[in-house]
Scaffold this motif. Structure first.
Motif, mmCIF file in Angstrom:
data_model
loop_
_atom_site.group_PDB
_atom_site.id
_atom_site.type_symbol
_atom_site.label_atom_id
_atom_site.label_comp_id
_atom_site.label_asym_id
_atom_site.label_seq_id
_atom_site.Cartn_x
_atom_site.Cartn_y
_atom_site.Cartn_z
ATOM 1 N N TYR A 250 1.429 8.141 -8.343
ATOM 2 C CA TYR A 250 2.575 8.886 -7.811
ATOM 3 C C TYR A 250 3.618 9.026 -8.907
ATOM 4 C CZ TYR A 250 0.052 7.699 -3.617
ATOM 5 O OH TYR A 250 -0.945 7.556 -2.689
ATOM 6 N N SER B 83 0.814 5.549 0.191
ATOM 7 C CA SER B 83 0.026 6.753 0.455
ATOM 8 C C SER B 83 0.982 7.937 0.495
ATOM 9 C CB SER B 83 -0.734 6.619 1.767
ATOM 10 O OG SER B 83 0.181 6.446 2.824
ATOM 11 N N SER B 84 0.425 9.138 0.362
ATOM 12 C CA SER B 84 1.325 10.295 0.396
ATOM 13 C C SER B 84 1.666 10.670 1.839
ATOM 14 C CB SER B 84 0.747 11.485 -0.356
ATOM 15 O OG SER B 84 -0.635 11.415 -0.439
ATOM 16 N N SER B 85 0.783 10.311 2.774
ATOM 17 C CA SER B 85 1.118 10.523 4.180
ATOM 18 C C SER B 85 0.454 9.400 4.948
ATOM 19 C CB SER B 85 0.594 11.880 4.642
ATOM 20 O OG SER B 85 -0.809 11.902 4.488
ATOM 21 N N GLY B 86 0.785 9.243 6.214
ATOM 22 C CA GLY B 86 0.149 8.172 6.978
ATOM 23 C C GLY B 86 1.173 7.169 7.455
ATOM 24 N N VAL C 96 6.809 9.056 -0.577
ATOM 25 C CA VAL C 96 5.562 8.371 -0.206
ATOM 26 C C VAL C 96 5.769 7.563 1.068
ATOM 27 C CG1 VAL C 96 4.652 8.168 -2.563
ATOM 28 C CG2 VAL C 96 6.173 6.399 -1.677
ATOM 29 N N GLY D 38 -6.738 5.117 -8.607
ATOM 30 C CA GLY D 38 -6.497 5.982 -7.457
ATOM 31 C C GLY D 38 -5.413 6.985 -7.784
ATOM 32 N N LYS E 89 0.842 -1.192 0.000
ATOM 33 C CA LYS E 89 0.000 0.000 0.000
ATOM 34 C C LYS E 89 0.883 1.250 0.000
ATOM 35 C CE LYS E 89 -2.208 -1.929 3.513
ATOM 36 N NZ LYS E 89 -3.163 -2.239 4.588
#
Ligand code: ADP
Ligand code: MG
Length: 323
Positions: free
Chosen positions: A303, A258-261, A309, A300, A256
């Motif tokens: 990137y 994501s750009s943040s998290g 990321v 989705g 997975k």
């Protein structure tokens, strides 16, 4: 129709073992694929089962009968090779009639069977063409019709779609699977193409250097490979270090981004657009090893190369791999 059983089948050329103590049981109506790199012994195994070659040791059973010492013509096997091996001077119909003639089937009955087989592979109407007047895909359909027309106990296919271009190969994979299922004929198919193996098979036997590495359903072989060789041969494999010093496999589509998290910080080294999917090569901060590969449907956020990321995966998506 029959099952196939190999017990400790070995074929040596001098001291070199092309097939090394292979066990396999293919059940009635099942389609099992032998998957392995070039030179791993796939054709050797098929030729032993077909009776074109004799094992150095071990036994081969078809329908419960020990055929190890039986000549090829007593085995009632349908064979298809990559090179279509059609008779060029015969028409399509004559090619398909040929095995019936060998079996001394009467003219009227043979004609009916041959026309049925041609209908089955959707070549009715082309009976009077010669192989040179057909496309590669049509020629391979003739070869298939010729292999099934005499109702063989088992069907052996050695890279049958290997000479075809990708789109045609994918179409014929679907047709082949439907034909095999409708006939209910026990089938062993050889390929070096992992996608073909995953998409066609009830079970896959992965072979390396003449030895069985794993026999399993496609999803199991892909997600729970028996060893590192199987993990790498069946697709893109990311290996993650485990606390006990071992390694775990995680497949690209399980990663997975994501750009943040939560997760591990990483940089996108390469973003490769593949149509349905985007493949990302990710360099995890502080981990100098080769980039991790992730795959995501192209719906989705996508990137870009160079982007920072966060990368994560579920513990449940890790599979500990034996060396
Ligand atoms: N008649 C033969 N004599 C010596 N070596 C052979 C013979 N046939 C096959 N081999 C060797 O056995 C190995 C397996 O060959 P093969 O079964 O054709 O592999 P695959 O079909 O997986 O590409 C290869 O290393 C090949 O060179
Ligand atoms: Mg081969």
């Amino acid at each position: 129709m029959s099952e196939i059983r190999l017990e400790g089948v070995t074929k040596r050329y001098g001291t070199f073992a092309a097939a090394d103590n292979v066990d396999l049981a293919v059940t009635q109506g099942e389609l099992v694929t032998i998957l392995g790199p070039s030179g791993s012994g796939k054709t050797t195994l098929l030729s032993l089962i077909a009776g074109l070659n004799k094992p150095t040791s071990g036994r081969i059973f078809i329908g419960g009968r020990d055929v190890t010492d039986a000549p090829a013509q007593e085995r009632n096997i349908g064979l298809v090779f990559q090179s279509y091996a059609l008779f060029p001077h015969m028409t399509v119909l004559e090619n398909v009639l040929f095995p019936l003639g060998v079996r001394k089937i009467g003219r009227a009955e043979a004609d009916r069977l041959a026309r049925d087989a041609l209908k089955l592979v959707r070549l009715d109407g082309l009976e009077n063409r010669r192989p040179s007047q057909l496309s590669g895909g049509q020629q391979q359909r003739v070869a298939l019709a010729r292999a099934v027309v005499f109702k063989p106990d088992i069907l052996l296919l050695d890279e049958p779609l290997g000479a075809l271009d990708r789109k045609l190969r994918e179409e014929l994979q679907v047709e082949l699977k439907q034909l095999q299922r409708s006939l209910g004929v026990t089938t062993l198919l050889v390929t070096h193409d992992q996608e073909e193996a995953l998409s066609l098979s009830d079970r896959i036997m992965v072979l390396d250097k003449g030895r069985t590495q794993q026999v399993a359903a496609p999803t199991e072989a892909y997600l729970k490979p028996a060893n590192r060789f199987v993990a790498e041969f069946l697709g893109i494999a990311n290996f993650v270090g485990l606390p006990d010093g071992g390694q775990a496999l995680v497949r690209p589509e399980r990663i997975k981004i994501s750009s943040s998290g939560a997760g591990k910080p990483a940089r996108v080294v390469e973003a490769i657009y593949l149509g349905q999917m985007v493949r990302y090569h990710l360099s995890l901060d502080g981990e100098g090893a080769k980039p991790m590969v992730a795959a995501a449907p192209f719906v989705g956020p996508a990137y870009a190369t160079g982007e920072r990321v966060m990368v994560s995966w579920d513990a449940a998506d890790l599979w500990p791999v034996a060396k």
